[in-house]
Design an enzyme around this catalytic site. Structure first.
Site, PDB file in Angstrom:
ATOM      1  CB  SER A  12      -0.926   0.064   1.269  1.00 14.99           C
ATOM      2  OG  SER A  12      -1.390   1.223   1.422  1.00 14.99           O
ATOM      3  CE1 TYR A  62      -4.163  -2.454   5.036  1.00 15.52           C
ATOM      4  CE2 TYR A  62      -3.564  -0.329   4.514  1.00 15.52           C
ATOM      5  CZ  TYR A  62      -3.839  -1.488   4.211  1.00 15.52           C
ATOM      6  OH  TYR A  62      -3.871  -1.976   2.794  1.00 15.52           O
TER       7      TYR A  62
END
Length: 265
Positions: free
Chosen positions: A134, A147
């Protein structure tokens, strides 16, 4: 007669995983689709028209699940795509042990363990390992702290593994999409506007990912402002601290946090 290259995709039942599978089918790959839910895997399989597809219902976070995947793969594998992941969003003070463990186990420990288990099969074909990370693995975002930490870890694992396997013929590609329109969007939908997020369709992410994979690139980032922000983050992190910190303190952002719920990607 030449064999078709085989691709294993984890988390293939929805979102980016499904889009990666559909794109791979169009490119003529043989597919092994892994995920925890038989129904969604079958739906992905139905969309892979004309492709040789096998589905493996398995939880990649467990030794038993990884063993089932290894059995399905057999002695050789051309491309491993570690895509399965989960997401919990909110103040770190509100994260439970279960939230943190779920993200760490699924997003980081599982791909490391599965890669380890499948390395012999990948070595035999001089294949490629693909880790779906990501942009948050470079730009640590407030309210995505857990995350972001797992994606930073996955990026570090990718770099270390690439160097460890240098000379072995096994390549490593790290894919860093920005926010994507998947089922997981519901977990942070309220933050999209106040934090000025740009969302891409899963199909676009898959197309760009496959372009990078087939070119043997070491990493791939989305086109647009995020690519610039990643460079700024690496060179001048204090500038990102100020910009993103201001977004985090904005009253609209703070109000949006009350609407967040955990989700899977």
């Amino acid at each position: 007669m030449t064999r078709s290259n085989t691709v294993l995709i984890t988390g293939a039942g929805s979102g980016i995983g499904r889009a990666l599978a559909l794109e791979a089918a169009r490119k003529g790959f043989t597919l092994i689709l892994a995920g925890r839910t038989a129904t969604t895997l079958e739906q992905t399989k139905e969309g892979c028209i004309g492709a040789d597809v096998r589905c493996v219902v398995a939880d990649v976070t467990t030794p038993e699940g990884r063993a089932a995947i290894m059995d399905a793969v057999g002695p050789t594998l051309d491309i491993l795509i570690n895509n399965a992941g989960v997401l919990s969003v909110g103040h770190i003070a509100d994260m439970t042990d279960a939230d943190l463990e779920r993200m760490t186990t699924t997003n980081l420990v599982a791909p490391m363990a599965l890669t380890r288990d499948l390395l012999p099969a990948l070595r035999r074909t001089r294949g490629r390992i693909v880790n779906i990370g990501s942009v948050f693995g470079d730009i640590a975002y407030p309210y995505f702290a857990g995350y972001s930490a797992t994606k930073f870890g996955l990026r570090g694992f990718s770099d270390a593994l690439r160097r460890e396997l240098s000379g072995a013929g096994v390549g490593v590609t790290y894919i860093a999409p920005r926010a994507t329109r998947t089922n997981a969007k519901g977990a942070f939908d309220a933050l999209v506007e106040p934090m000025d997020m740009t969302l891409d369709p899963a199909e676009m992410v898959a197309s760009q990912a496959w372009a990078a994979i087939l070119k043997g690139k070491r990493e791939s980032f989305p086109k647009g402002k995020e690519r610039i922000f990643v460079k700024v983050q690496r060179l001048f992190p204090s500038l990102v601290d100020k910009s993103v910190g201001a977004q985090a303190r904005d009253p609209k952002t703070l109000a949006a946090l009350k609407q967040l719920t955990p989700s899977e990607i």
